[in-house]
Design an enzyme around this catalytic site. Structure first.
Site, PDB file in Angstrom:
ATOM      1  N   HIS A 100      -1.182  -1.919  -4.920  1.00 60.47           N
ATOM      2  CA  HIS A 100      -0.876  -1.857  -6.363  1.00 60.47           C
ATOM      3  C   HIS A 100      -0.531  -0.455  -6.819  1.00 60.47           C
ATOM      4  O   HIS A 100      -1.012   0.025  -7.836  1.00 60.47           O
ATOM      5  CB  HIS A 100      -2.041  -2.424  -7.184  1.00 60.47           C
ATOM      6  CG  HIS A 100      -1.569  -3.263  -8.356  1.00 60.47           C
ATOM      7  ND1 HIS A 100      -1.977  -3.042  -9.646  1.00 60.47           N
ATOM      8  CD2 HIS A 100      -0.712  -4.310  -8.412  1.00 60.47           C
ATOM      9  CE1 HIS A 100      -1.389  -3.911 -10.458  1.00 60.47           C
ATOM     10  NE2 HIS A 100      -0.614  -4.691  -9.728  1.00 60.47           N
ATOM     11  N   HIS A 114     -12.695  -1.000 -12.090  1.00 67.88           N
ATOM     12  CA  HIS A 114     -11.643  -1.173 -11.066  1.00 67.88           C
ATOM     13  C   HIS A 114     -11.993  -2.407 -10.234  1.00 67.88           C
ATOM     14  O   HIS A 114     -12.241  -3.467 -10.801  1.00 67.88           O
ATOM     15  CB  HIS A 114     -11.541   0.128 -10.261  1.00 67.88           C
ATOM     16  CG  HIS A 114     -10.386   0.255  -9.303  1.00 67.88           C
ATOM     17  ND1 HIS A 114      -9.299  -0.575  -9.306  1.00 67.88           N
ATOM     18  CD2 HIS A 114     -10.168   1.153  -8.305  1.00 67.88           C
ATOM     19  CE1 HIS A 114      -8.461  -0.204  -8.344  1.00 67.88           C
ATOM     20  NE2 HIS A 114      -8.962   0.848  -7.720  1.00 67.88           N
ATOM     21  N   LYS A 126     -17.019  -4.137 -22.891  1.00 72.28           N
ATOM     22  CA  LYS A 126     -15.786  -4.329 -22.117  1.00 72.28           C
ATOM     23  C   LYS A 126     -15.967  -5.664 -21.396  1.00 72.28           C
ATOM     24  O   LYS A 126     -16.915  -5.825 -20.622  1.00 72.28           O
ATOM     25  CB  LYS A 126     -15.635  -3.213 -21.079  1.00 72.28           C
ATOM     26  CG  LYS A 126     -15.194  -1.884 -21.679  1.00 72.28           C
ATOM     27  CD  LYS A 126     -13.694  -1.863 -21.864  1.00 72.28           C
ATOM     28  CE  LYS A 126     -13.169  -0.474 -22.171  1.00 72.28           C
ATOM     29  NZ  LYS A 126     -13.377  -0.052 -23.562  1.00 72.28           N
ATOM     30  N   MET A 148     -15.264  -8.040 -18.597  1.00 70.66           N
ATOM     31  CA  MET A 148     -14.808  -7.802 -17.233  1.00 70.66           C
ATOM     32  C   MET A 148     -13.749  -8.816 -16.784  1.00 70.66           C
ATOM     33  O   MET A 148     -13.862 -10.002 -17.063  1.00 70.66           O
ATOM     34  CB  MET A 148     -16.010  -7.845 -16.286  1.00 70.66           C
ATOM     35  CG  MET A 148     -16.970  -6.702 -16.554  1.00 70.66           C
ATOM     36  SD  MET A 148     -16.281  -5.108 -16.114  1.00 70.66           S
ATOM     37  CE  MET A 148     -16.381  -4.209 -17.655  1.00 70.66           C
ATOM     38  N   GLY A 149     -12.721  -8.294 -16.113  1.00 67.97           N
ATOM     39  CA  GLY A 149     -11.616  -9.148 -15.678  1.00 67.97           C
ATOM     40  C   GLY A 149     -10.507  -9.218 -16.702  1.00 67.97           C
ATOM     41  O   GLY A 149      -9.564  -9.977 -16.532  1.00 67.97           O
ATOM     42  N   HIS A 202      -5.639  -4.123 -18.583  1.00 72.27           N
ATOM     43  CA  HIS A 202      -5.062  -3.404 -17.449  1.00 72.27           C
ATOM     44  C   HIS A 202      -4.364  -2.164 -17.970  1.00 72.27           C
ATOM     45  O   HIS A 202      -3.751  -2.206 -19.028  1.00 72.27           O
ATOM     46  CB  HIS A 202      -4.040  -4.284 -16.706  1.00 72.27           C
ATOM     47  CG  HIS A 202      -3.742  -3.801 -15.329  1.00 72.27           C
ATOM     48  ND1 HIS A 202      -2.817  -2.814 -15.068  1.00 72.27           N
ATOM     49  CD2 HIS A 202      -4.292  -4.128 -14.125  1.00 72.27           C
ATOM     50  CE1 HIS A 202      -2.773  -2.575 -13.770  1.00 72.27           C
ATOM     51  NE2 HIS A 202      -3.669  -3.354 -13.175  1.00 72.27           N
ATOM     52  N   ARG A 206      -0.437 -11.401 -10.973  1.00 71.22           N
ATOM     53  CA  ARG A 206      -1.260 -12.019  -9.921  1.00 71.22           C
ATOM     54  C   ARG A 206      -2.230 -13.063 -10.464  1.00 71.22           C
ATOM     55  O   ARG A 206      -2.625 -13.990  -9.762  1.00 71.22           O
ATOM     56  CB  ARG A 206      -2.038 -10.913  -9.192  1.00 71.22           C
ATOM     57  CG  ARG A 206      -1.172  -9.809  -8.586  1.00 71.22           C
ATOM     58  CD  ARG A 206      -1.971  -8.571  -8.228  1.00 71.22           C
ATOM     59  NE  ARG A 206      -2.505  -7.923  -9.427  1.00 71.22           N
ATOM     60  CZ  ARG A 206      -3.237  -6.818  -9.409  1.00 71.22           C
ATOM     61  NH1 ARG A 206      -3.533  -6.239  -8.246  1.00 71.22           N
ATOM     62  NH2 ARG A 206      -3.680  -6.262 -10.535  1.00 71.22           N
ATOM     63  N   ASP A 216      -8.747  -9.913 -11.368  1.00 68.71           N
ATOM     64  CA  ASP A 216     -10.171 -10.038 -11.058  1.00 68.71           C
ATOM     65  C   ASP A 216     -10.832 -11.206 -11.780  1.00 68.71           C
ATOM     66  O   ASP A 216     -11.851 -11.730 -11.296  1.00 68.71           O
ATOM     67  CB  ASP A 216     -10.890  -8.733 -11.411  1.00 68.71           C
ATOM     68  CG  ASP A 216     -10.475  -7.609 -10.478  1.00 68.71           C
ATOM     69  OD1 ASP A 216     -10.303  -6.467 -10.946  1.00 68.71           O
ATOM     70  OD2 ASP A 216     -10.291  -7.875  -9.267  1.00 68.71           O
ATOM     71  N   ARG A 229      -7.134  -4.446   0.475  1.00 66.25           N
ATOM     72  CA  ARG A 229      -6.533  -3.198  -0.010  1.00 66.25           C
ATOM     73  C   ARG A 229      -6.541  -2.095   1.036  1.00 66.25           C
ATOM     74  O   ARG A 229      -5.794  -1.107   0.916  1.00 66.25           O
ATOM     75  CB  ARG A 229      -7.286  -2.735  -1.281  1.00 66.25           C
ATOM     76  CG  ARG A 229      -6.687  -1.546  -2.007  1.00 66.25           C
ATOM     77  CD  ARG A 229      -5.266  -1.678  -2.492  1.00 66.25           C
ATOM     78  NE  ARG A 229      -4.983  -2.791  -3.366  1.00 66.25           N
ATOM     79  CZ  ARG A 229      -5.055  -2.752  -4.695  1.00 66.25           C
ATOM     80  NH1 ARG A 229      -5.433  -1.651  -5.311  1.00 66.25           N
ATOM     81  NH2 ARG A 229      -4.775  -3.809  -5.427  1.00 66.25           N
TER      82      ARG A 229
END
Ligand code: SDX
Length: 396
Positions: A202, A237, A277, A279-280, A283, A292, A336, A361
């Protein structure tokens, strides 16, 4: 460059977190609102027609493998799956820390990669050929580290300790087998395979940039990957796939087994009020959605539908959450979010989600390390000094 305080020059302009800053060129990947491209191939094309081994070769070697090249590459990975005893002994020693939560799998994986570096005969070399050999060995061995770790957490015998698993299984299939001792169904195997394709690369994300900074000092592949694993662990991340599933489990605990839309929306409003925040979601680059996410969401939902109401209810809760995030915050899910739900309905333990991200990755990181080494310039930005004005030590 003079700092602002010393010269009283206006502070140079900079963006926090280097947002929008072009930090280099790469031939490996393009991350744009319109498309995600690995070395010229678009992600939907790869997710539909390629395997992870195809993508790993493309990223590491730089072109699409011929039939013979792919066969040889697959055989190389299979031949390198098993771990040296020293790493197995470390994983056994880490068992108690993993069980009591002192260490999490991402920490143990990071250390195991470091030990693999200590034992790799090419460890100190950074020429292209040595780097590629190390990249292949790490790509082959990281799934085995994950599998053995899970076996130890489960208190069971190690699966495939001598052989690294089942030579007849694909990279994705063997990863599942090493963790569970069970051969995956074709649907499970392909879903994991596609998740590895989606996670592989990425461009200048935080962990990849960390690997390039380390490689930019002419340090070695294992050191760069160890740093990248540390960066990926963070919940902002790669750690977000685990945190996203933890968040959904928290919502389930709070609202009960039924997907009461009003209760979910109230839960979300409380989270917004607390400035949580979620999560997932969100961006740094994608503002109109992560290419994706829908691919993996579709595959995971199919597994849930084949399993039953409880699993479908998880995906439906996720869909209510993401619709509200879009409606009220204009924030899309990233890869995610569906990853957490998909791995969950497949029975993969949550603390292994980000290690599985690493298993994929590693190919992107290694490609960037090789690109950095091949045309290197030390990566060393400057900062704007905002500390105290000049003073004399003897005046204190
Ligand atoms: C990955 O970079 C990559 O390519 C990474 C990755 C890869 O493949 O390598 O795609 C993988 O890491 C995906 C991201 C996984 N992380 C998460 O899901 C963690 C939750 N997301 C956020 O923390 C956030 O969206 C980031 C960190 C991903 C990006 O954040 P930015 O670009 O720094 O944006 P920001 O935090 O400044 O947010 C801008 C606004 C803020 O509102 P205000 O304070 O201006 O009012 O949007 C809000 C944020 O509060 N916001 C969120 C949010 N994401 C942004 N609000 C609630 N939940 C969120 N998830």
């Amino acid at each position: 460059m003079a700092t602002a305080a010393a010269s009283n020059a206006p502070a140079a302009s900079f963006t926090r977190g280097l947002e929008g800053v072009v930090a280099g060129e790469t031939e490996i990947c393009s991350v744009e609102q319109g498309a995600l491209i690995y070395r010229g191939y678009e992600i939907h094309d790869l997710a539909q027609h390629a395997t992870f081994e195809d993508v790993a070769f493309l990223l590491l070697v730089g072109h699409r493998a011929s039939k013979d090249e792919l066969r040889f590459f697959k055989d190389e990975l299979i031949a390198n799956r098993a771990l040296p005893n020293q790493v197995v002994e470390y994983l056994r020693a880490a068992g108690p820390m993993l069980k009591d939560g002192t260490a999490v799998p991402m920490d143990v994986l990071r250390t195991a990669v470091s030990i693999l570096g200590n034992m790799d005969k090419d460890a100190q070399k950074i020429d292209a050929e040595a780097n590629l050999r190390k990249a292949k060995r790490l790509t082959a061995k990281i799934p085995t580290v994950i599998g053995h770790m899970q076996n130890i957490i489960d208190g069971r015998d190690l699966v495939g300790q001598e052989t690294g698993g089942d030579a007849n299984l694909s990279h994705a299939g063997n990863l599942y087998y090493m963790m569970t001792g069970k051969k995956p169904s074709a649907q499970y195997e392909r879903t994991i395979d596609v998740s590895l394709i989606l996670y592989a690369e990425h461009d200048y994300n935080a962990s990849t940039f960390a690997s390039r900074v380390i490689a930019g000092t002419l340090s070695d592949m294992h050191g760069a990957v160890t740093g990248a694993i540390a960066a990926l662990k963070g919940p902002l991340h790669g750690g977000a796939n685990e945190a996203a599933m933890d968040m959904l489990s928290e919502i389930r605990r709070d609202i009960g087994p039924a997907n009461d839309k009003a209760k979910i929306e109230a839960w979300m409003h409380k989270a917004f009020a607390e400035k949580r925040k979620l999560m997932g979601f969100g961006h740094r680059v994608y503002k109109n959605g992560d290419h994706r996410a829908p691919i993996l969401h579709g595959l995971g939902r199919k597994i849930a539908e084949a399993q039953g109401a409880e699993q479908v209810a998880l995906f439906e809760m996720g869909e209510i959450v993401q619709a509200q995030m879009l409606r009220e915050k204009n924030i899309h899910p990233n890869v995610d979010f569906p990853c957490g739900m998909t791995y969950f309905v497949m029975g993969i333990p949550v603390p292994q989600y980000t290690p599985i991200f690493v298993a994929s990755r590693i190919t992107g990181w290694a490609a960037h390390v090789m690109e950095q080494h091949a045309n290197n310039r030390l990566i060393r930005p400057v900062s704007v000094y905002t500390g105290p004005a000049l003073k004399k030590w003897k005046d204190a």
